[in-house]
Design a protein around this motif. Sequence first.
Motif, short mmCIF file in Angstrom:
data_model
loop_
_atom_site.label_atom_id
_atom_site.label_comp_id
_atom_site.label_asym_id
_atom_site.label_seq_id
_atom_site.Cartn_x
_atom_site.Cartn_y
_atom_site.Cartn_z
N THR A 54 -54.91 -6.88 13.32
CA THR A 54 -54.33 -6.02 13.90
C THR A 54 -54.12 -4.93 15.26
O THR A 54 -55.46 -4.33 14.57
N HIS A 107 -53.30 -2.40 15.43
CA HIS A 107 -53.37 -1.17 15.00
C HIS A 107 -54.25 -0.53 13.89
O HIS A 107 -53.87 0.41 13.42
N TYR A 132 -55.66 3.34 23.00
CA TYR A 132 -54.78 3.06 22.73
C TYR A 132 -52.81 3.13 22.80
O TYR A 132 -53.06 4.62 22.85
N VAL A 144 -50.57 4.93 21.45
CA VAL A 144 -49.95 4.17 20.16
C VAL A 144 -47.94 3.99 20.66
O VAL A 144 -47.63 5.04 21.18
N THR A 189 -44.73 1.12 15.27
CA THR A 189 -45.58 -0.18 14.82
C THR A 189 -46.75 0.63 14.29
O THR A 189 -47.85 -0.41 13.68
N ALA A 190 -47.26 1.68 13.82
CA ALA A 190 -48.54 2.33 14.01
C ALA A 190 -48.93 2.52 12.74
O ALA A 190 -48.03 2.45 11.97
N TRP A 191 -50.08 2.12 12.56
CA TRP A 191 -50.65 2.44 11.16
C TRP A 191 -51.58 3.91 11.05
O TRP A 191 -52.43 4.45 11.82
#
Length: 172
Positions: free
Chosen positions: A74, A76, A102, A104, A108-110
């Motif tokens: 993953t 994220h 990256y 963002v 869906t960002a963690w």
Amino acid sequence: AVSLDPNSLGLKLAHGLVLRMARRNDESLAVLQAAAQTPLAKELVADSVAADYWAKSMPGDALAVVQGLPSSFTPHVRVPLLAAAYARAGQADRGRELLNSYAVDPNTAWWYYLALAHLALHKNEEAISDLQKAYEQRYEDVIWLGVDPTLDELRANPRFTVLLERIRQVTK
């Protein structure tokens, strides 16, 4: 629970996580490394193992663990965690470059992992903003904000204190 179901990977992971949050890093590492008997299990414990190594001032070992995550893992989680690992291992430019590349996606960002990356890059205000977004999106890891040792350097920040109070109000 582990004694009732000793083969449960989920329970072993939870046990290791609770030990890490209790700052019992050697015990946490022992539990997590014993649980990491399959490639999937190694992936699932990588973030906690890295945090245990950071707490033990072993950033090179943490970096090796995170670098071991497959590129298909993953993104994220993997990208911010790798950026944090590079920064903590003295390769801040590489961590910053990776994080800047990256894209963002707010949906869906963690955010918790992005906060760890920003924190490792000494961008504390951005880290707190990430944690606020995690809270607003009801991200499950916010339950650990009050005790996560990785966030210790934020504890004196008034914005972080306000965030913790907001979380406490919701849980009352």
